[in-house]
Design an enzyme around this catalytic site. Sequence first.
Site, PDB file in Angstrom:
ATOM      1  N   ASN B 283       0.939  -1.337  -0.030  1.00  0.00           N
ATOM      2  CA  ASN B 283       0.061   0.048  -0.104  1.00  0.00           C
ATOM      3  C   ASN B 283       1.005   1.311  -0.020  1.00  0.00           C
ATOM      4  O   ASN B 283       1.620   1.536   0.779  1.00  0.00           O
ATOM      5  CB  ASN B 283      -0.940   0.252   1.333  1.00  0.00           C
ATOM      6  CG  ASN B 283      -1.803   1.102   1.068  1.00  0.00           C
ATOM      7  OD1 ASN B 283      -2.375   1.636   0.244  1.00  0.00           O
ATOM      8  ND2 ASN B 283      -2.059   1.777   2.423  1.00  0.00           N
ATOM      9  N   ASP B 310      10.304   1.803   2.971  1.00  0.00           N
ATOM     10  CA  ASP B 310       8.904   1.433   3.273  1.00  0.00           C
ATOM     11  C   ASP B 310       8.945   0.103   3.954  1.00  0.00           C
ATOM     12  O   ASP B 310       7.866  -0.738   3.628  1.00  0.00           O
ATOM     13  CB  ASP B 310       8.093   1.755   2.081  1.00  0.00           C
ATOM     14  CG  ASP B 310       6.683   1.761   2.832  1.00  0.00           C
ATOM     15  OD1 ASP B 310       6.351   2.009   4.052  1.00  0.00           O
ATOM     16  OD2 ASP B 310       5.564   1.619   1.997  1.00  0.00           O
TER      17      ASP B 310
END
Lengths: 323, 429
Positions: B283, B310
């Site tokens: 995401n 991330d």
Amino acid sequence: MSMPNIQLNAEGRLKHFLTIDGFGRELLTQILDAAESFTGVSERTVKTVPLLRGKVICNLFFETSTRTRTAFEVAAKRLSADVLNLNIGTSATTKGETLLDTLRNLEAMHVDMFVVRHQDSGAAHFIARHAAPHVNVINAGDGRHAHPTQAMLDMFTIRRHKGEFTGLRVAIVGDILHSRVARSQILALNTLGTSEVRVIAPRTLLPTDARTLGVHVFHDLEQGIRDVDVIIVLPLQKERMQSALLPSEHEYFRLYGLTEERLKAAKKDAIVMHPGPINRGVELDSEVADGPRSMILQQVSFGIAIRMVVMSMAIGSQGAATR
Amino acid sequence: MSRPSNILIANGHLIDPANGIDDTRDLYVVAGLVQGVGQPPAGFQPDLTIDATGLVVCPGLIDLSARPRESGQEHKATLTSETRAAAKGGITTFCCPPDTDPVIDTPAMATLVRKRSERIGYARLLPVGALTQGLEGNQLSEMAALQQAGCIAFSNAEYPLANTLVERRALEYAATFNLTVMLRPEDRHLRDSGCVHEGPVASRLGLPGIPEAAETVATARDLALAEHTGCRIHFRGLSTGTAVRMLAQAQNQRLDVSADVAVHQLHLTEMDVEGFDSNCHVNPPLRGLSDRDTLRSGISQGIIGAICSDHQPHEPEAKEAPFPSTRPGISGLETLLPLTLRLVQEGVLTLPQAIARLTSGPADILGLNYGRLGPGSTADICIFDPARHWQLRKPDLYSAGYNTPFLDWDFTGQVTHTLLEGVIVYEAD
């Protein structure tokens, strides 16, 4: 990018039946041909053949279903297999046990085949990838992804009435976006060489880039069914109204409901199909549903033969080499 | 961890984008600081010499988003495991998003995670404070106090604000204290229950899609509010080409706005979801090829100033389920540098550009003094062998999360040494 087809074993024979994607015309034709011979079994006084005697088939249903589960159960019993029916509500797994744990537990009971229905797209692939090597997996519907046995029974119905797929125009009407049935039908129709596959729906019920699925897109019902040989009507679920996809059932019926009057646009000998359950007066007028062109009940009985074929082919592929 | 005071890093290819250096230079470290570049400080006697012949010497990498999962999700990973993984990846500083458990919305929590990683000592953790209390999107957090406790920016993590009035107030309040706000541009209604990019692959696999508009609508809204409030905003993790173009336009209009991209977005696309690979469930979702190419050009032109990992490590069970039921995220600390070097090998970036996006780029976004190696700088240093071929294998991962789609990928370029404040925190065998 093509993935190695996990649906086939090392010898290229059917091991799992998860999606039509990746299968060629020969295999699909082979299934349809074999189903022809099985349709006879249901009409005999002794309705069983001993092909799968001693095999344990587990209907693993995470989503409620009556028709599909029953069809698989009847098919398995006609093949003389033992059948376990497990209806696992969606809550059972969320309460703790993971899907993988459920699977392991059932494998420990020496299940030979799982027939799986699950609300998540990709669930049948997941189970096939994690199942023990001797276990076969049949997808009985996963999320919006695939429902390949339904598609094959529809193909069987079409072939019974129309013969070859080449030259046919087939229209699918309704909620394509949320329909695993439509996805599998589109793949099967195209693989079998159908001349033109059309989908008819408002934009809210179509996937983005619908054309990439290999279909012609129509938003007007009468235009879409003009000169078609087959019309497949999809059920419309009530939730679609709540999620702002459609204003009302009334408007849907007015625009997309199939009536005798509208049916005149199609070919004179066009047949009407519906995977069930039908909502009379929403997507289909009763007059059409019960009329002479409706194949709805035939679809149901052909469904048994298709499932018998797929189950016996998959278990049959195990052979002496793997067991 | 050895603690020699005077370190000579000899004969290395020094790349220090902040100071415009891309040349063979010796580097002299004294008591945790860089005290000489090319020339030794007076009376320098090395306690330790690292022979960097054939190696690249650059500032320690700065990662704008990595989740160590501690506190609250230690079954996924711990500060010890993840800071060790960071050191192995050449990362000396990383930002920890506020969605820990409890949330980083109190000075005590900010201090706790910061101090704890300081004690462990492999990498520097910079906490990002919660923009709203409990990340609930209603009440502002005590941003001034959180800043004093060490929060370098504020964000609402993966819970973008739904209420534009709250967002306006949050940006105004942050602007009062000159704070940077990191925003994940995502309209949650458009996202709905989506789990992959809404495109041809989602249509075929029947996976619920997240439209591009979920990002672009939010980007437009956030840019409008940034302009209105004068707050410095940073877009955390862009995924669409359109958002990159909107960002470029805003920068041309001299709006103080920056962005980063997760390194996997520069290599993977929606096609990688084929076969329902849950390790590609991320995401924002992996998008189309043209999005990937625009992100790549955004990085090369400097519109996007930083590449981050991330990093989101998971326990195996989080990924062992049908695709939509799996948790999003990739364990990425150990592939941040190799995947960025791959962009150099593919001709997308020059080597100094690549290093800049991992060091001075992220440092400038947050106004940090790290990410550079001039005299007097903190001696956070990454040394890597740009020619070493290797393969990413599960047993070699230091991270507790094995959830990466890059297993078995071949890479060229591997970290040999990582120094944090002049202390060797990682050394390859």
